[in-house]
Design a protein around this motif. Structure first.
Motif, PDB file in Angstrom:
ATOM      1  N   LEU A  51     -12.673  -3.430 -28.595  1.00 30.88           N
ATOM      2  CA  LEU A  51     -11.815  -3.247 -27.427  1.00 30.88           C
ATOM      3  C   LEU A  51     -11.188  -4.552 -26.945  1.00 30.88           C
ATOM      4  O   LEU A  51     -10.348  -4.536 -26.041  1.00 30.88           O
ATOM      5  CB  LEU A  51     -12.630  -2.643 -26.269  1.00 30.88           C
ATOM      6  CG  LEU A  51     -13.364  -1.329 -26.545  1.00 30.88           C
ATOM      7  CD1 LEU A  51     -14.110  -0.896 -25.296  1.00 30.88           C
ATOM      8  CD2 LEU A  51     -12.394  -0.259 -26.987  1.00 30.88           C
ATOM      9  N   GLU A  52     -11.579  -5.683 -27.526  1.00 30.24           N
ATOM     10  CA  GLU A  52     -11.179  -6.981 -26.982  1.00 30.24           C
ATOM     11  C   GLU A  52      -9.659  -7.132 -26.877  1.00 30.24           C
ATOM     12  O   GLU A  52      -9.125  -7.553 -25.836  1.00 30.24           O
ATOM     13  CB  GLU A  52     -11.750  -8.109 -27.834  1.00 30.24           C
ATOM     14  CG  GLU A  52     -11.389  -9.490 -27.303  1.00 30.24           C
ATOM     15  CD  GLU A  52     -12.091 -10.606 -28.048  1.00 30.24           C
ATOM     16  OE1 GLU A  52     -11.800 -11.785 -27.772  1.00 30.24           O
ATOM     17  OE2 GLU A  52     -12.936 -10.300 -28.930  1.00 30.24           O
TER      18      GLU A  52
ATOM     19  N   LEU B  29      -8.166  -5.148 -24.012  1.00 26.90           N
ATOM     20  CA  LEU B  29      -8.561  -5.668 -22.706  1.00 26.90           C
ATOM     21  C   LEU B  29      -7.794  -6.941 -22.373  1.00 26.90           C
ATOM     22  O   LEU B  29      -7.358  -7.142 -21.233  1.00 26.90           O
ATOM     23  CB  LEU B  29     -10.067  -5.934 -22.679  1.00 26.90           C
ATOM     24  CG  LEU B  29     -10.958  -4.710 -22.915  1.00 26.90           C
ATOM     25  CD1 LEU B  29     -12.423  -5.116 -22.884  1.00 26.90           C
ATOM     26  CD2 LEU B  29     -10.676  -3.627 -21.891  1.00 26.90           C
TER      27      LEU B  29
ATOM     28  N   VAL C 176     -14.482   1.144 -19.390  1.00 25.00           N
ATOM     29  CA  VAL C 176     -14.285  -0.304 -19.314  1.00 25.00           C
ATOM     30  C   VAL C 176     -12.898  -0.619 -18.751  1.00 25.00           C
ATOM     31  O   VAL C 176     -12.737  -1.526 -17.922  1.00 25.00           O
ATOM     32  CB  VAL C 176     -14.462  -0.951 -20.704  1.00 25.00           C
ATOM     33  CG1 VAL C 176     -14.024  -2.410 -20.683  1.00 25.00           C
ATOM     34  CG2 VAL C 176     -15.917  -0.857 -21.136  1.00 25.00           C
ATOM     35  N   GLN C 177     -11.882   0.117 -19.182  1.00 28.57           N
ATOM     36  CA  GLN C 177     -10.539  -0.124 -18.673  1.00 28.57           C
ATOM     37  C   GLN C 177     -10.445   0.181 -17.183  1.00 28.57           C
ATOM     38  O   GLN C 177      -9.755  -0.519 -16.443  1.00 28.57           O
ATOM     39  CB  GLN C 177      -9.535   0.717 -19.458  1.00 28.57           C
ATOM     40  CG  GLN C 177      -9.323   0.230 -20.885  1.00 28.57           C
ATOM     41  CD  GLN C 177      -8.374   1.110 -21.673  1.00 28.57           C
ATOM     42  OE1 GLN C 177      -7.929   2.136 -21.191  1.00 28.57           O
ATOM     43  NE2 GLN C 177      -8.057   0.705 -22.892  1.00 28.57           N
TER      44      GLN C 177
ATOM     45  N   VAL D 146     -17.524  -5.186 -14.961  1.00 26.88           N
ATOM     46  CA  VAL D 146     -16.569  -6.208 -15.386  1.00 26.88           C
ATOM     47  C   VAL D 146     -16.440  -7.255 -14.283  1.00 26.88           C
ATOM     48  O   VAL D 146     -16.290  -6.910 -13.105  1.00 26.88           O
ATOM     49  CB  VAL D 146     -15.180  -5.595 -15.673  1.00 26.88           C
ATOM     50  CG1 VAL D 146     -14.180  -6.698 -16.041  1.00 26.88           C
ATOM     51  CG2 VAL D 146     -15.269  -4.575 -16.797  1.00 26.88           C
TER      52      VAL D 146
ATOM     53  N   GLN E 268      -4.411  -5.960 -21.287  1.00 29.55           N
ATOM     54  CA  GLN E 268      -4.431  -5.388 -19.941  1.00 29.55           C
ATOM     55  C   GLN E 268      -4.416  -6.485 -18.878  1.00 29.55           C
ATOM     56  O   GLN E 268      -3.737  -6.362 -17.848  1.00 29.55           O
ATOM     57  CB  GLN E 268      -5.676  -4.509 -19.762  1.00 29.55           C
ATOM     58  CG  GLN E 268      -5.707  -3.738 -18.442  1.00 29.55           C
ATOM     59  CD  GLN E 268      -6.901  -2.792 -18.377  1.00 29.55           C
ATOM     60  OE1 GLN E 268      -7.582  -2.544 -19.376  1.00 29.55           O
ATOM     61  NE2 GLN E 268      -7.182  -2.254 -17.199  1.00 29.55           N
TER      62      GLN E 268
ATOM     63  N   VAL F 221     -13.277 -13.053 -18.852  1.00 26.33           N
ATOM     64  CA  VAL F 221     -13.650 -11.649 -18.649  1.00 26.33           C
ATOM     65  C   VAL F 221     -15.076 -11.452 -19.138  1.00 26.33           C
ATOM     66  O   VAL F 221     -15.372 -11.700 -20.307  1.00 26.33           O
ATOM     67  CB  VAL F 221     -12.693 -10.704 -19.412  1.00 26.33           C
ATOM     68  CG1 VAL F 221     -13.038  -9.251 -19.111  1.00 26.33           C
ATOM     69  CG2 VAL F 221     -11.240 -11.003 -19.065  1.00 26.33           C
TER      70      VAL F 221
ATOM     71  N   SER G 258     -14.449   3.098 -23.748  1.00 31.58           N
ATOM     72  CA  SER G 258     -13.181   2.386 -23.605  1.00 31.58           C
ATOM     73  C   SER G 258     -12.499   2.742 -22.294  1.00 31.58           C
ATOM     74  O   SER G 258     -12.015   1.865 -21.562  1.00 31.58           O
ATOM     75  CB  SER G 258     -12.266   2.709 -24.785  1.00 31.58           C
ATOM     76  OG  SER G 258     -10.986   2.131 -24.604  1.00 31.58           O
TER      77      SER G 258
ATOM     78  N   ALA H 135     -12.482 -13.193 -23.458  1.00 31.92           N
ATOM     79  CA  ALA H 135     -13.312 -12.030 -23.147  1.00 31.92           C
ATOM     80  C   ALA H 135     -14.696 -12.169 -23.775  1.00 31.92           C
ATOM     81  O   ALA H 135     -14.820 -12.549 -24.942  1.00 31.92           O
ATOM     82  CB  ALA H 135     -12.635 -10.758 -23.650  1.00 31.92           C
TER      83      ALA H 135
ATOM     84  N   ILE I 237     -18.028  -8.614 -19.559  1.00 30.15           N
ATOM     85  CA  ILE I 237     -18.280  -7.174 -19.565  1.00 30.15           C
ATOM     86  C   ILE I 237     -19.740  -6.926 -19.927  1.00 30.15           C
ATOM     87  O   ILE I 237     -20.241  -7.464 -20.922  1.00 30.15           O
ATOM     88  CB  ILE I 237     -17.356  -6.450 -20.552  1.00 30.15           C
ATOM     89  CG1 ILE I 237     -15.893  -6.693 -20.158  1.00 30.15           C
ATOM     90  CG2 ILE I 237     -17.656  -4.957 -20.590  1.00 30.15           C
ATOM     91  CD1 ILE I 237     -14.897  -6.116 -21.128  1.00 30.15           C
TER      92      ILE I 237
ATOM     93  N   LEU J  93     -12.163  -2.692 -15.441  1.00 33.16           N
ATOM     94  CA  LEU J  93     -11.302  -3.872 -15.524  1.00 33.16           C
ATOM     95  C   LEU J  93     -10.142  -3.764 -14.537  1.00 33.16           C
ATOM     96  O   LEU J  93      -9.753  -4.754 -13.908  1.00 33.16           O
ATOM     97  CB  LEU J  93     -10.781  -4.041 -16.951  1.00 33.16           C
ATOM     98  CG  LEU J  93      -9.829  -5.222 -17.191  1.00 33.16           C
ATOM     99  CD1 LEU J  93     -10.477  -6.543 -16.786  1.00 33.16           C
ATOM    100  CD2 LEU J  93      -9.413  -5.268 -18.666  1.00 33.16           C
TER     101      LEU J  93
END
Length: 292
Positions: free
Chosen positions: A45-46, A49, A133-134, A22, A52, A64, A130, A36, A66, A137
């Protein structure tokens, strides 16, 4: 602590044979705007994210990026269409029977036929992806915030120096204001005496004119409000909450007081300091556009 709105951050996380990276890029913006760009298979997931990011940042235009990388080439795996392979084998046998020949069919020959074997994108565990990725991020946000804090500290030092200049000049203006009234009284008395040519001057009328001038050019209220704005600005700089928008409002109020002071003043030294204060207020306004 002030934070800049510009910065960069990156993070990585791995789940099994896949790695997610990320990158965040942040620029100035009046509000918090997040865009994103992520792989098609992660499109679901957009929304999470974006939330977040907005939970961590108050202002800024944030991009963002990814990326997903797998251990296999281009993230694909070979897939066999067994049904199609059977149809090819059946077709070869039919041809052999029709020609009265022996059907000698190898599996490699069938496998090399179009469509029997193909490359497809590898299936992905969305839940595990997920979480990865979190995590990546969160790392990127931490790095971004650190950079924004460093730049914010540089902005704070610059703003503090400019506030000090305005404060110093405002004190000088306040000290010069009574002198401007006295200078006006002297000029008026000399002018009246010159025009009267020996005729006695009405001191009471002269005092009235000076009083009117003093009231018209009184800047005590403007200087008091300017001092209050400077103090409030410093409190915002020392606070922990995002304050860029409130700072922007205070800068407008500073400009208003300085501008009014300039319009009231008829004294060269006061006017000179007013010009300098206007220039510093404008520089503060430009810097505040960078503050979260």
């Amino acid at each position: 602590m002030l934070k800049s709105m510009t910065g960069f951050g990156a993070g990585r996380a791995r789940v099994r044979d896949e790695e997610f990276s990320v990158e965040l890029r942040s620029l100035n913006h009046k509000f918090c705007e997040v865009k994103a760009r992520l792989p098609r298979e992660l499109a679901a997931l957009e929304a999470a994210l974006v939330k977040q990011v907005k939970d961590r940042l108050a202002r800024g235009s944030v991009e963002v990026f990814i990326r997903r990388q797998t251990a296999t080439a281009a993230g694909t795996v070979p897939v066999v269409d067994v049904g199609l392979a059977r149809e090819y084998a059946r077709a070869y046998r039919q041809v052999a029977e029709a020609l009265g020949m022996m059907a000698e069919i190898s599996w490699t020959h069938v496998a090399n036929q179009p469509g029997v074997m193909r490359l497809e994108e590898k299936g992905m565990d969305v839940e595990a992806a997920s979480q990865a990725v979190q995590e990546a991020l969160s790392q990127a946000l931490g790095a971004l915030e650190q950079m924004r804090q460093v730049e914010g500290e540089a902005i704070r030092a610059d703003l503090e120096a400019r506030l000090g200049l305005i404060e110093r000049w405002s004190h000088e203006v306040a000290q010069l204001a009574p002198r401007s009234v006295e200078d006006y009284r002297q000029r008026l008395a000399e002018r009246v005496a010159e025009l009267a040519r020996g005729i006695s001057v009405d001191e009471q009328r002269l005092a009235q004119e000076v009083a009117v001038f003093a009231e018209r050019t009184d800047i005590a209220e403007e200087m008091t409000r300017l001092a209050s704005h400077l103090e409030q600005f410093r409190q915002l700089m020392a606070g922990s909450e995002p304050s860029g928008r409130r700072m922007d409002f205070l800068v407008q109020e500073m400009h208003r007081e300085v501008n009014t002071t300039g319009s009231k003043s008829q004294h060269a030294e006061i006017s000179s300091r007013v010009v300098s204060m206007k220039a510093e207020v404008e520089r503060i306004r430009e810097q505040v556009q960078n503050v979260e």
